[in-house]
Structure formats: C-alpha cells, structure tokens
Scaffold this motif. Structure first.
Motif, mmCIF file in Angstrom:
data_model
loop_
_atom_site.group_PDB
_atom_site.id
_atom_site.type_symbol
_atom_site.label_atom_id
_atom_site.label_comp_id
_atom_site.label_asym_id
_atom_site.label_seq_id
_atom_site.Cartn_x
_atom_site.Cartn_y
_atom_site.Cartn_z
ATOM 1 N N VAL A 392 40.852 43.592 30.132
ATOM 2 C CA VAL A 392 40.824 42.238 29.572
ATOM 3 C C VAL A 392 40.861 41.207 30.690
ATOM 4 N N PHE A 393 41.770 41.396 31.636
ATOM 5 C CA PHE A 393 41.911 40.451 32.738
ATOM 6 C C PHE A 393 40.659 40.418 33.612
ATOM 7 N N ILE A 394 40.188 41.582 33.965
ATOM 8 C CA ILE A 394 39.017 41.656 34.858
ATOM 9 C C ILE A 394 37.781 41.082 34.185
ATOM 10 N N ALA A 395 37.593 41.371 32.892
ATOM 11 C CA ALA A 395 36.438 40.829 32.162
ATOM 12 C C ALA A 395 36.478 39.306 32.106
ATOM 13 N N ALA A 396 37.693 38.756 32.092
ATOM 14 C CA ALA A 396 37.839 37.300 32.039
ATOM 15 C C ALA A 396 37.670 36.645 33.406
ATOM 16 N N GLY A 397 37.740 37.441 34.474
ATOM 17 C CA GLY A 397 37.585 36.884 35.810
ATOM 18 C C GLY A 397 38.860 36.837 36.626
ATOM 19 N N PHE A 398 39.935 37.441 36.117
ATOM 20 C CA PHE A 398 41.162 37.558 36.892
ATOM 21 C C PHE A 398 41.056 38.719 37.876
ATOM 22 N N GLU A 399 41.762 38.620 38.978
ATOM 23 C CA GLU A 399 41.974 39.770 39.839
ATOM 24 C C GLU A 399 43.208 40.497 39.322
ATOM 25 N N PHE A 400 43.098 41.787 39.084
ATOM 26 C CA PHE A 400 44.240 42.589 38.660
ATOM 27 C C PHE A 400 44.696 43.379 39.867
ATOM 28 N N ARG A 401 45.838 43.005 40.414
ATOM 29 C CA ARG A 401 46.263 43.521 41.708
ATOM 30 C C ARG A 401 47.350 44.587 41.588
ATOM 31 N N GLN A 402 47.810 45.066 42.745
ATOM 32 C CA GLN A 402 48.854 46.081 42.796
ATOM 33 C C GLN A 402 50.224 45.415 42.913
ATOM 34 N N ALA A 403 51.276 46.190 42.688
ATOM 35 C CA ALA A 403 52.618 45.642 42.553
ATOM 36 C C ALA A 403 53.158 45.028 43.838
#
Length: 468
Positions: A392-403
């Motif tokens: 969902v985040f990536i499709a919206a254009g967010f970077e989904f990062r590591q902890a």
C-alpha cells in the motif's frame, strides 16, 4: 495509607535512603543503545568492573543505523564507529545485543514492549530521554545520563530524588481524526514545555483508558517534552492482554503470580497528588506544531499565536517563528511541505502503520513530497509485510524502509535538508533536530499521511469518511 501507582512501585524498589532526600533505587530493566553506552562501558573497563547483572541489561542498535541496505557496512564513519563499539562492548561484557541483522533489532522503546521485556510494576531506565514510553505498562521508566548508565551497569541501582506526583485526566470521546498523538500534543500545548518539571505524571480518565497500548505508549513517550521526569498509566485488562504470550513475558504459574501483583498497582481512590489537571477529549482537534519546541502546538485549523505563551519568552517565540519562516496570526492549512516521516519511538508501531495505510490506500503522494515509512522494529516490518501494508505504501509513493530511529533525529543518513518542511510523527521539533536547518512540524500518523497525499497541511478531521 492510600498510595498512588507511582508510590507503590517506587517505594517497593527503594534499597536505601541517604543524605535526606536521595534514594538508591533498584532497577529491574536496563536498556542500552549505541549512543550513550560507550562511555559507560569505558568507565567499567577502567575500574575493572563487570556488568553486575547482564541478564537485566538489553542492548539494541537504533539511533545510528541506516534504514536501507542494512546488510551492507554503515557508510557514515561516526555511525559505523558507534554501532561497532556497541557490538564489541556487549560481546566483552556479556550483554545480550539485538544488533543489525537480528530478528529482534529495532528502536529500544519499541522492542522492549513488543518482546514482553517491559512489564507492569517495573523500574526501567535507559540513557535516552524517551524511556518514559515504557510507563504505558504501569511502570516507572525514565531516562538517565551517561554516568548513571555506568552506575546501573555496575550496581543495578541508581541514585535518585523522588519526584513529585501529577495526575492528568482526559475524559470524554475523541472526535474523528483525533488520536493519541493529538492528545499529548494538546496537553503539552496547554501546559508548556516546563509544565511537568519536577513531576512524574500519571495519565488517567476515560479517553486514556480507551486507548490501545500503542496509543498509551505514544502518550507516555512525550511526557519528557513538558519537562516531566516520566509518565505512566495504570495497568488494566488492555495491558494484560497485550503482554500475555509475548516472547519474554511470564508464563503459566509465574504469569498468575505476576498478574495478581499487577492488579494491585492502580492508584488507591483516596490517594492524593501534588498537582492535578483535567481536560475534555472533545476540546482536542488534530494537532500540529508551528515552532521549535513541542509546546508550540495548536489545532490544525487554528492560527499561530500573536505573542508568546505564558512561560515562554518573546525573544524565543520570535526566533522560533523566524526559523520556521512563519508569521503570527498565520494559518498553516495549505502550507506546502517537502517531507513526511512516519516513524520514531513515538509512532512507528503496527497501529500507526495501519492507520496511515487506511488513509493512504488507493491514493498517491504529491509529486514534490519525499515520504518515508520507517517501522520501529524488524518484527513490525515483517508484520506490515504480512498484512500487505508495505505494498500500500509503495504503491502510493512512500519509501518503506528498515527499522531504526531514522529521520527522528539527524544522527544517521535520513536527514531533512536545510529549509525544507517535514511533517513528522516524531517527538521533537527543535532547530536542526532532523538535520541542519530542517523545519519540523509534529503531527499524528493520520495528519502526516494526509499531508503526504495533499502535499500540504490539511485538516484530517474533514476526511472523516476515509477514517470511518
């Protein structure tokens, strides 16, 4: 004698009273990370001392870690040096480390609760001001300095003066779009950054009791931002349900024994506090900050004050507005923003990610905005992936990062450039906090997510249909 929750825990942990009002307090859990532990380990080494009770010390790497390509060597020399030093020190002194690559690695104030290491009735310390997060479970948790980190390593105790007691009650029903982050930003805006100085705060009232454990952690996390020594919330069925079954939580007969103790902890009806405040949940709007400390907050639809608040100097007020490039009387609705950061020990848990994803799904981040989602731990990252939130985040254009702590503070690679506005779910908006010259606007995950989509600050309460 009737006692408060705070008194019950504190008094049980006093080893000895010395020099009048100073007390030696026994510590149940000691969390450490790479920033404040090197000097403490060096002190032990110089004195020829071991860590007294290594099993009660838990280490993780969080502040300096990158949030992309964690399998590669850390690029920033200082960050790499600090993380390497933690690894070496923990190995030498026999301290359990959840370092990079470990399945339990994450922000120190996220992994303690999620692993069941943080429990009601405990005294918990860490060389980090936001240790008060753990008070959400009904424990006394507070940050300590580097010399005190060494003190706890060497003795499992710390020398303290007992703080005064404050109770802040919030009763009523929250409006749509208003969440735990808004509650604590509202309280700090009302009381100011010095409103809790000298006190340990117990949060109470129906609006607090109705929060999830994640929401309660957000509240307690920011207690330090109003000057309080820490914050705590009485344990109840919500607490017990969260803790039960976690990796290091008590099991079987030990669980029953601990549960009986935990149920005895809530403040007695006749107990008194040194100071009390009462707020109505209905008065709280989605909140944002406009200045350079968390007390400079307002409802998102309000205007920046015309002058400094009580207890705040006019010079500081004007300097803050100059830094943020805003004016008295200005509304921040429609203010163009450049970055959005959803993460930190304040708002990087599953509840935070879920609420952001629910608002974001099917939409796109504004083209001029760089937006990041940074889970608070490796376990949260995996859970988010299992639920499909990362997609969902990536499709919206967010970077989904590591902890990691990431863009909460400029101690790693995730900095905000000078002059840029970042809507952040973190806990501090000081000058340069997210990078030299960066301009931070604190907000909830909902308000931050909405700003990322709009490319500007918006009133998320007007999107009630999306939130239903």
């Amino acid at each position: 004698m009737a006692k408060t929750l705070f008194d019950k825990i504190w008094d049980r942990h006093v080893v000895k009273t010395i020099e009048g009002d100073q007390q030696i307090l026994y510590i149940d859990r000691h969390f450490i990370h790479e920033v404040t532990s090197p000097q403490a380990f060096a002190g032990l080494r110089e004195r020829g001392l071991p860590v007294f009770r290594p099993a009660q010390t838990i280490a993780t790497a969080d502040h300096n870690v990158p949030t992309i390509n964690q399998h590669l060597p850390i690029e920033e020399p200082l960050s790499r040096k600090q993380v390497d030093a933690l690894t070496q020190n923990c190995a030498e002194f026999g301290v359990n480390l959840y370092g990079l690559g470990h399945k339990y690695q994450g922000i120190v104030h996220v992994i303690g609760p999620e692993l069941g290491i943080t429990l009601p009735g405990m005294t918990i310390v860490c060389g980090d001001s936001h240790t008060s997060t753990h008070g959400a479970f009904g424990g006394i948790a507070f940050g300590i300095g580097t010399s005190q980190v060494e003190q706890v390593m060497a003795t499992q105790c710390v020398l303290q003066r007992k703080p005064k007691k404050m109770r802040i009650s919030v009763d009523g029903e929250l409006a749509p779009g208003v969440v735990a982050k808004d509650i604590i930003l509202y309280i700090i805006a009302q009381l100011g950054v010095g409103g809790g100085t000298g006190y340990f705060v117990e949060y109470a009232g129906s609006a607090i009791r109705n929060l999830s454990m994640e929401g309660r952690m957000t509240i307690c996390n920011m207690s330090i931002e109003m000057g309080a020594r820490g914050g705590l919330i009485a344990p109840d069925e919500t607490t017990f349900a969260y803790v039960k079954g976690r990796e290091f939580a008590p099991k079987d007969a030990d669980w029953d024994k601990q549960l009986a103790y935990w149920k005895s902890l809530p403040t007695d009806t006749e107990a008194t506090f040194d100071k009390e405040y009462n707020f109505r949940a209905e008065d709280i709007q989605p909140m944002i900050t406009y200045g350079t400390n968390p007390g400079m907050g307002m409802g998102v639809a309000a205007q920046i004050p015309e002058q400094a608040k009580a207890g705040e100097s006019e010079a500081t007020f004007q300097k803050s507005l100059t830094y943020m490039d805003v004016q008295p009387g200005q509304s921040l609705l429609g203010q163009r923003i450049d970055y959005v950061f959803i993460g930190s020990c304040t708002n990087s848990r599953m509840e935070d990610l879920r609420m952001a994803a629910a608002l974001i799904e099917g939409q796109k981040v504004a083209s001029h905005v760089k937006a990041m989602i940074v889970p608070g731990s490796q376990q949260i990252a995996l859970q988010a992936q299992a639920e499909g939130l990362d997609k969902v985040f990536i499709a919206a254009g967010f970077e989904f990062r590591q902890a990691g702590c990431s863009a909460c503070l400029g101690m790693n690679e995730d900095k905000v450039p000078a002059g840029m506005y970042c809507v952040s779910t973190s806990n501090r908006n000081f000058e340069g906090r997210q990078g030299p010259g960066a301009r931070t606007i604190l907000a909830s995950p909902l308000t931050a997510a909405a700003a990322a989509i709009a490319g500007e600050i918006v009133d998320v309460s007007k999107q009630a249909g999306v939130l239903a």
